[in-house]
Design an enzyme around this catalytic site. Structure first.
Site, PDB file in Angstrom:
ATOM      1  N   LEU A  63       0.806  -1.166  -0.207  1.00 30.02           N
ATOM      2  CA  LEU A  63       0.290   0.006   0.186  1.00 30.02           C
ATOM      3  C   LEU A  63       0.829   1.139  -0.018  1.00 30.02           C
ATOM      4  N   PRO A  88       6.719   5.606  -1.833  1.00 28.24           N
ATOM      5  CA  PRO A  88       7.897   6.364  -1.149  1.00 28.24           C
ATOM      6  C   PRO A  88       7.477   7.712  -0.859  1.00 28.24           C
ATOM      7  N   GLY A 118       2.784   7.705   2.772  1.00 27.76           N
ATOM      8  CA  GLY A 118       2.685   7.009   3.594  1.00 27.76           C
ATOM      9  C   GLY A 118       1.442   7.133   4.326  1.00 27.76           C
ATOM     10  N   THR A 120       6.849  -5.283   4.295  1.00 26.07           N
ATOM     11  CA  THR A 120       7.072  -6.336   5.048  1.00 26.07           C
ATOM     12  C   THR A 120       6.874  -7.647   4.250  1.00 26.07           C
ATOM     13  N   ALA A 162      -5.288  -6.197  10.732  1.00 19.98           N
ATOM     14  CA  ALA A 162      -3.954  -6.264  10.787  1.00 19.98           C
ATOM     15  C   ALA A 162      -3.713  -5.383  12.184  1.00 19.98           C
ATOM     16  N   ARG A 163      -4.380  -4.283  12.426  1.00 21.01           N
ATOM     17  CA  ARG A 163      -4.138  -3.168  13.572  1.00 21.01           C
ATOM     18  C   ARG A 163      -4.753  -3.953  14.741  1.00 21.01           C
ATOM     19  N   GLN A 207      11.157   3.204  46.525  1.00 23.51           N
ATOM     20  CA  GLN A 207       9.713   3.692  46.308  1.00 23.51           C
ATOM     21  C   GLN A 207       9.668   3.740  44.601  1.00 23.51           C
ATOM     22  N   GLU A 212       1.148   0.749  10.203  1.00 24.08           N
ATOM     23  CA  GLU A 212      -0.345   0.512  10.242  1.00 24.08           C
ATOM     24  C   GLU A 212      -1.080   1.737  10.709  1.00 24.08           C
TER      25      GLU A 212
HETATM   26  P1  TGC Z   1     -11.288   8.547   4.313  1.00 25.72           P
HETATM   27  O1  TGC Z   1     -12.094   9.622   3.672  1.00 25.72           O
HETATM   28  O2  TGC Z   1     -11.212   8.615   5.900  1.00 25.72           O
HETATM   29  O3  TGC Z   1     -11.820   7.032   3.712  1.00 25.72           O
HETATM   30  C1  TGC Z   1     -11.796   6.894   2.312  1.00 25.72           C
HETATM   31  C2  TGC Z   1     -12.756   5.648   2.139  1.00 25.72           C
HETATM   32  O4  TGC Z   1     -12.306   4.497   2.976  1.00 25.72           O
HETATM   33  C3  TGC Z   1     -13.256   4.134   3.833  1.00 25.72           C
HETATM   34  N1  TGC Z   1     -12.572   3.944   5.094  1.00 25.72           N
HETATM   35  C4  TGC Z   1     -12.261   2.745   5.726  1.00 25.72           C
HETATM   36  N2  TGC Z   1     -13.158   1.418   5.289  1.00 25.72           N
HETATM   37  C5  TGC Z   1     -12.820   0.342   6.301  1.00 25.72           C
HETATM   38  N3  TGC Z   1     -12.184   0.557   7.475  1.00 25.72           N
HETATM   39  C6  TGC Z   1     -11.604   1.621   7.619  1.00 25.72           C
HETATM   40  N4  TGC Z   1     -10.860   1.506   8.763  1.00 25.72           N
HETATM   41  C7  TGC Z   1     -11.720   2.682   7.008  1.00 25.72           C
HETATM   42  N5  TGC Z   1     -10.999   3.901   6.986  1.00 25.72           N
HETATM   43  C8  TGC Z   1     -11.752   4.562   5.916  1.00 25.72           C
HETATM   44  C9  TGC Z   1     -14.110   5.353   4.075  1.00 25.72           C
HETATM   45  O5  TGC Z   1     -15.288   5.007   4.477  1.00 25.72           O
HETATM   46  C10 TGC Z   1     -14.004   5.743   2.949  1.00 25.72           C
HETATM   47  O6  TGC Z   1     -14.871   4.907   2.107  1.00 25.72           O
HETATM   48  P2  TGC Z   1     -16.090   5.533   0.816  1.00 25.72           P
HETATM   49  O7  TGC Z   1     -16.677   4.498   0.251  1.00 25.72           O
HETATM   50  O8  TGC Z   1     -16.724   6.704   1.362  1.00 25.72           O
HETATM   51  O9  TGC Z   1     -15.006   6.204  -0.390  1.00 25.72           O
HETATM   52  O10 TGC Z   1      -9.728   8.657   3.792  1.00 25.72           O
HETATM   53  P3  TGC Z   1      -8.638   9.656   4.121  1.00 25.72           P
HETATM   54  O11 TGC Z   1      -7.777   9.617   2.753  1.00 25.72           O
HETATM   55  O12 TGC Z   1      -9.111  10.819   4.519  1.00 25.72           O
HETATM   56  O13 TGC Z   1      -7.719   8.863   5.044  1.00 25.72           O
HETATM   57  C11 TGC Z   1      -7.241   9.453   6.107  1.00 25.72           C
HETATM   58  C12 TGC Z   1      -6.763   8.204   7.120  1.00 25.72           C
HETATM   59  C13 TGC Z   1      -5.452   8.874   7.760  1.00 25.72           C
HETATM   60  C14 TGC Z   1      -7.516   7.881   8.002  1.00 25.72           C
HETATM   61  C15 TGC Z   1      -5.899   7.049   6.180  1.00 25.72           C
HETATM   62  O14 TGC Z   1      -5.555   7.346   5.153  1.00 25.72           O
HETATM   63  C16 TGC Z   1      -5.055   6.179   7.157  1.00 25.72           C
HETATM   64  O15 TGC Z   1      -5.525   5.531   7.889  1.00 25.72           O
HETATM   65  N6  TGC Z   1      -3.751   6.272   7.129  1.00 25.72           N
HETATM   66  C17 TGC Z   1      -2.574   5.474   7.710  1.00 25.72           C
HETATM   67  C18 TGC Z   1      -1.991   4.608   6.657  1.00 25.72           C
HETATM   68  C19 TGC Z   1      -1.694   3.261   7.165  1.00 25.72           C
HETATM   69  O16 TGC Z   1      -2.235   2.737   8.130  1.00 25.72           O
HETATM   70  N7  TGC Z   1      -0.958   2.601   6.140  1.00 25.72           N
HETATM   71  C20 TGC Z   1      -0.691   1.217   6.552  1.00 25.72           C
HETATM   72  C21 TGC Z   1       0.164   0.651   5.376  1.00 25.72           C
HETATM   73  S1  TGC Z   1       0.403  -1.131   5.607  1.00 25.72           S
HETATM   74  C22 TGC Z   1       1.341  -1.346   6.857  1.00 25.72           C
HETATM   75  O17 TGC Z   1       1.802  -0.556   7.643  1.00 25.72           O
HETATM   76  C23 TGC Z   1       1.706  -2.922   7.427  1.00 25.72           C
HETATM   77  S2  TGC Z   1       2.782  -3.030   8.440  1.00 25.72           S
HETATM   78  C24 TGC Z   1       2.802  -4.892   8.682  1.00 25.72           C
HETATM   79  C25 TGC Z   1       3.253  -5.345   9.606  1.00 25.72           C
HETATM   80  O18 TGC Z   1       4.545  -5.673   9.318  1.00 25.72           O
HETATM   81  O19 TGC Z   1       2.989  -5.837  10.760  1.00 25.72           O
HETATM   82  P1  FAD Z   2       4.625   9.689   7.075  1.00 22.64           P
HETATM   83  O1  FAD Z   2       3.296   9.641   6.448  1.00 22.64           O
HETATM   84  O2  FAD Z   2       5.679  10.815   6.005  1.00 22.64           O
HETATM   85  O3  FAD Z   2       4.644  10.453   8.395  1.00 22.64           O
HETATM   86  C1  FAD Z   2       5.719  11.183   9.036  1.00 22.64           C
HETATM   87  C2  FAD Z   2       5.203  11.759  10.357  1.00 22.64           C
HETATM   88  O4  FAD Z   2       4.252  12.854  10.113  1.00 22.64           O
HETATM   89  C3  FAD Z   2       4.413  10.816  11.280  1.00 22.64           C
HETATM   90  O5  FAD Z   2       4.819  11.279  12.676  1.00 22.64           O
HETATM   91  C4  FAD Z   2       3.267  11.001  11.100  1.00 22.64           C
HETATM   92  O6  FAD Z   2       2.281  10.816  12.420  1.00 22.64           O
HETATM   93  C5  FAD Z   2       3.064  12.583  10.615  1.00 22.64           C
HETATM   94  N1  FAD Z   2       2.118  12.971  10.128  1.00 22.64           N
HETATM   95  C6  FAD Z   2       1.506  12.645   8.734  1.00 22.64           C
HETATM   96  N2  FAD Z   2       0.422  13.098   8.290  1.00 22.64           N
HETATM   97  C7  FAD Z   2       0.121  14.035   9.310  1.00 22.64           C
HETATM   98  C8  FAD Z   2      -0.853  14.984   9.630  1.00 22.64           C
HETATM   99  N3  FAD Z   2      -1.918  15.074   8.802  1.00 22.64           N
HETATM  100  N4  FAD Z   2      -0.963  15.494  10.781  1.00 22.64           N
HETATM  101  C9  FAD Z   2      -0.116  15.556  11.645  1.00 22.64           C
HETATM  102  N5  FAD Z   2       1.061  14.471  11.795  1.00 22.64           N
HETATM  103  C10 FAD Z   2       1.045  13.969  10.421  1.00 22.64           C
HETATM  104  N6  FAD Z   2       3.382  -0.438   4.436  1.00 22.64           N
HETATM  105  C11 FAD Z   2       2.791  -1.382   3.528  1.00 22.64           C
HETATM  106  O7  FAD Z   2       2.254  -0.854   2.606  1.00 22.64           O
HETATM  107  N7  FAD Z   2       2.938  -2.468   3.776  1.00 22.64           N
HETATM  108  C12 FAD Z   2       3.893  -3.182   4.791  1.00 22.64           C
HETATM  109  O8  FAD Z   2       4.009  -4.111   4.648  1.00 22.64           O
HETATM  110  C13 FAD Z   2       4.595  -2.315   5.487  1.00 22.64           C
HETATM  111  N8  FAD Z   2       5.586  -2.558   6.633  1.00 22.64           N
HETATM  112  C14 FAD Z   2       6.066  -1.790   7.212  1.00 22.64           C
HETATM  113  C15 FAD Z   2       7.241  -2.280   7.936  1.00 22.64           C
HETATM  114  C16 FAD Z   2       8.212  -1.226   8.556  1.00 22.64           C
HETATM  115  C17 FAD Z   2       9.203  -1.746   9.370  1.00 22.64           C
HETATM  116  C18 FAD Z   2       7.763  -0.240   8.357  1.00 22.64           C
HETATM  117  C19 FAD Z   2       8.687   1.032   9.222  1.00 22.64           C
HETATM  118  C20 FAD Z   2       6.630   0.533   7.687  1.00 22.64           C
HETATM  119  C21 FAD Z   2       6.016  -0.403   7.067  1.00 22.64           C
HETATM  120  N9  FAD Z   2       4.777   0.011   6.304  1.00 22.64           N
HETATM  121  C22 FAD Z   2       4.508  -1.039   5.483  1.00 22.64           C
HETATM  122  C23 FAD Z   2       4.659   1.599   6.024  1.00 22.64           C
HETATM  123  C24 FAD Z   2       3.869   2.298   7.174  1.00 22.64           C
HETATM  124  O9  FAD Z   2       2.659   1.900   7.088  1.00 22.64           O
HETATM  125  C25 FAD Z   2       4.137   3.769   7.056  1.00 22.64           C
HETATM  126  O10 FAD Z   2       5.368   3.992   7.354  1.00 22.64           O
HETATM  127  C26 FAD Z   2       3.266   4.420   7.734  1.00 22.64           C
HETATM  128  O11 FAD Z   2       2.063   4.345   7.357  1.00 22.64           O
HETATM  129  C27 FAD Z   2       3.822   5.970   7.834  1.00 22.64           C
HETATM  130  O12 FAD Z   2       3.991   6.528   6.735  1.00 22.64           O
HETATM  131  P2  FAD Z   2       5.428   7.207   6.238  1.00 22.64           P
HETATM  132  O13 FAD Z   2       6.541   6.460   6.758  1.00 22.64           O
HETATM  133  O14 FAD Z   2       5.451   7.684   4.942  1.00 22.64           O
HETATM  134  O15 FAD Z   2       5.541   8.465   7.189  1.00 22.64           O
END
Ligand code: TGC
Ligand code: FAD
Length: 398
Positions: free
Chosen positions: A136, A139, A142, A169, A253-254, A290, A374
Site C-alpha cells: 500500500l 515512497p 505513507g 514487510t 492487522a491493526r 519507592q 499500520e
Molecule cells: P477517508 O475519507 O477516511 O476514507 C476513504 C474511504 O475509505 C473508507 N475507510 C474505511 N473502510 C474500512 N475500514 C476503515 N478503517 C476505513 N477508513 C476509511 C471510508 O469509509 C471511505 O470510503 P468511501 O466509500 O466513502 O470512499 O480517507 P482519507 O484519505 O481521508 O484517510 C485518511 C486516513 C489518515 C484515515 C488514512 O489514510 C489512514 O489510515 N492512514 C494510515 C495509513 C496506514 O495505516 N498505512 C498502513 C500501510 S500497511 C502497513 O503498515 C503494514 S505493516 C505490517 C506489519 O509488518 O505488521
Molecule cells: P509519513 O506519513 O511521512 O509521516 C511522518 C510523520 O508525520 C509521522 O509522525 C506522522 O504521524 C506525521 N503525520 C503525517 N500526516 C500527518 C498529519 N496530517 N497531521 C499530523 N501529523 C502527520 N506499508 C505497507 O503498505 N505494507 C507493509 O508491509 C509495511 N510494512 C512496514 C514495515 C516497517 C518496518 C515500517 C517502518 C513501515 C511499514 N509500512 C508498510 C509502512 C507504514 O505503514 C508507514 O511507514 C506508515 O504508514 C507511515 O508512513 P510514512 O513512513 O510515509 O510517514
C-alpha cells in the site's frame, strides 16, 4: 481471600473460552520453546529463519480466522489476537510476518477474492507453501495512501501495473503480493483504487531488500517495483473499489497489533520486575525503592488496561459489533503504552538494559516501528479526533 495476579491483575485470561485458551497455550509454548532461543541472535544478525513460516503453519497459527474449507481453522478473532500476543512477546518481527500473512494477504483473499482465487491461494498460504506481502505505502505516500501514484492500466485480458511500493514487510521473500493501485483506462473505474494479486515471477516485478534497519531486524522488509507488470483479470479483486479495500485489511492487522504490542509490553515488565528483585544497590534490592515500585505499579496498571481493551475489542469483533475507530483507539493506546513501558524497563535494567541478552532494548527498537506502521500514533489520534468532533484535520482545509 482471592489472590492478586501480578501478570493478569483483572484475570482476563479466566474469561477466555476453552478453544481460545488452547490456541493461546499452543502459541505460547511454540513462542517460548522455539522462537525465544533464536531471537537474540536473529535480531543481531538480521536473520529471518525460513523454517519459521512452516513451523507456524504446522501448528495452524496462520490465517486462523479463515474457514477450514480454505485451509484456516475458523477460529475466533480473540484467538488470532492471543496468537499475536504470544509471538510478539518474543519479537515484533515474527508477529509482523504472521500479521502480514494472516491479515493482509489471507484476509483480503478471503473477503474480496473470487472462489477460484480462494481455492488457489488460501490453502497454500495457510500451509506456508506460499508467502505473501501487502503493498500500500509508496515512497511519497505513507500516512496518505489515497494519494498513491501506482497505476493499473486496463488492457486486453488484464491490467498493466507501473509504480513502486516501499516499506513492504516480507516483500523480498514473498511469492505473491497484494497490491493496491489506481485504475487507468478503466471506464467507470478510472482513478479508483483496486486490489491485485501479483505473483513474483511476473515479468517486470522486483522486490529489493531494505538494508540497515535498526528495528524489526529479524523481519524482511523491502520495496515492490512494477515496470509494465501484466496481471491477468483472474487476479483482480472483482468488486472492491476505493480505500475501503486496503483499510478493511488494516482493520484486521491493526487489531492483531493491539494484542501483539501487549505481549511485548508484558515481557518488558516481567523482565524488569525480575531484574529489580535480584539486583542490589546501596545494600538493598532495587525493588525496595519507592521510585522503582511506582514504575512497576504504573506498568501493571497500563498493562491491565491494555489487556482489557484487547480482550473487549476481540469480543466485539467476534460478535460483529466492532467499529474501525475502536481499533484505532486501541492500536494507538497499546502501541504508545508498550513503547513507554519498554523504555522505562530499559532504564530500570541500567547498563544491562542496552544489551541484546536482556532483550528489553530489542523490544524498544521494535516497538518504534510498531508504533509507526499500520497508521502512526498521531494518525490514529486524528482518526479519533475526526469521530469525536466531526471535523477532519488531516489537511488544513477544515
Ligand atoms: P477517508 O475519507 O477516511 O476514507 C476513504 C474511504 O475509505 C473508507 N475507510 C474505511 N473502510 C474500512 N475500514 C476503515 N478503517 C476505513 N477508513 C476509511 C471510508 O469509509 C471511505 O470510503 P468511501 O466509500 O466513502 O470512499 O480517507 P482519507 O484519505 O481521508 O484517510 C485518511 C486516513 C489518515 C484515515 C488514512 O489514510 C489512514 O489510515 N492512514 C494510515 C495509513 C496506514 O495505516 N498505512 C498502513 C500501510 S500497511 C502497513 O503498515 C503494514 S505493516 C505490517 C506489519 O509488518 O505488521
Ligand atoms: P509519513 O506519513 O511521512 O509521516 C511522518 C510523520 O508525520 C509521522 O509522525 C506522522 O504521524 C506525521 N503525520 C503525517 N500526516 C500527518 C498529519 N496530517 N497531521 C499530523 N501529523 C502527520 N506499508 C505497507 O503498505 N505494507 C507493509 O508491509 C509495511 N510494512 C512496514 C514495515 C516497517 C518496518 C515500517 C517502518 C513501515 C511499514 N509500512 C508498510 C509502512 C507504514 O505503514 C508507514 O511507514 C506508515 O504508514 C507511515 O508512513 P510514512 O513512513 O510515509 O510517514
Amino acid at each position: 481471600k482471592n489472590s492478586f495476579n501480578t501478570d493478569d491483575a483483572y484475570q482476563f485470561e479466566s474469561m477466555l473460552g476453552e478453544d481460545d485458551r488452547m490456541i493461546m497455550e499452543t502459541a505460547r509454548d511454540y513462542a517460548q520453546s522455539r522462537l525465544e532461543p533464536r531471537a537474540c541472535e536473529a535480531n543481531q544478525d538480521e536473520i529471518f529463519d525460513m523454517n519459521i513460516p512452516k513451523e507456524m503453519a504446522e501448528l495452524n497459527l496462520l490465517g486462523v480466522v479463515v474457514p477450514e474449507e480454505y485451509g484456516g481453522i475458523g477460529a475466533s478473532y480473540t484467538a488470532y489476537g492471543l496468537i499475536a500476543r504470544e509471538i510478539e512477546r518474543v519479537d515484533s518481527a515474527y508477529r509482523s510476518f504472521l500479521s502480514v500473512q494472516s491479515s493482509l494477504v489471507m484476509h483480503p483473499i478471503n473477503v474480496f477474492g473470487t472462489e477460484e482465487q480462494k481455492r488457489k491461494y488460501l490453502p497454500k498460504l495457510a500451509a506456508a507453501e506460499l508467502i505473501g506481502c501487502f503493498g500500500l505505502t509508496e515512497p511519497d505516500h505513507g500516512s496518505d495512501p489515497g494519494s498513491m501514484v501506482t497505476t493499473a492500466t486496463k488492457t486486453n485480458g488484464g491490467w498493466v501495473l507501473n509504480g513502486a511500493k516501499m516499506w513492504i514487510t516480507n516483500s523480498p521473500i514473498a511469492d505473491l503480493a497484494i497490491v493496491w493501485a489506481k485504475a487507468k483506462n478503466a471506464g467507470a473505474d478510472d482513478g479508483k483504487i483496486m486490489g491485485f494479486i501479483v505473483e513474483r515471477d511476473s515479468d517486470g516485478y522486483s522486490a529489493p531488500t531494505t538494508h540497515n534497519k535498526m528495528s524489526l531486524r529479524a523481519s524482511y522488509t523491502g520495496e515492490l517495483i512494477f515496470e509494465d507488470v501484466f496481471v491477468p483479470d483472474a487476479n483482480v479483486f472483482p468488486d472492491i473499489r476505493g480505500l475501503k479495500g486496503p483499510f478493511t485489511c488494516l482493520n484486521s492487522a491493526r487489531y492483531g497489533i493491539v494484542w501483539g504490542s501487549l505481549g511485548a509490553a508484558e515481557n518488558c515488565y516481567q523482565r524488569a520486575r525480575q531484574y529489580v528483585m535480584e539486583r542490589k544497590q546501596f545494600g538493598y534490592p532495587l525493588a525496595a525503592n519507592q521510585l522503582i515500585q511506582t514504575k512497576l505499579a504504573n506498568m501493571l496498571t497500563d498493562i491491565t488496561q491494555m489487556q482489557l481493551l484487547a480482550w473487549r475489542l476481540g469480543n466485539l469483533k467476534d460478535q460483529g459489533q466492532d467499529h474501525p475507530t475502536m481499533t484505532s483507539l486501541a492500536k494507538r493506546n497499546n502501541c504508545g503504552r508498550a513503547l513507554e513501558i519498554a523504555r522505562i524497563a530499559r532504564d530500570m535494567l541500567g547498563g544491562n538494559g542496552i544489551t541484546g541478552e536482556y532483550r528489553v532494548i530489542h523490544h524498544v527498537v521494535n516497538l518504534e516501528s510498531v508504533n509507526t506502521y499500520e497508521g502512526t500514533y498521531d494518525i490514529h489520534g486524528l482518526i479519533l479526533g475526526r469521530d469525536i468532533t466531526g471535523i477532519q484535520s488531516f489537511t488544513p482545509r477544515g
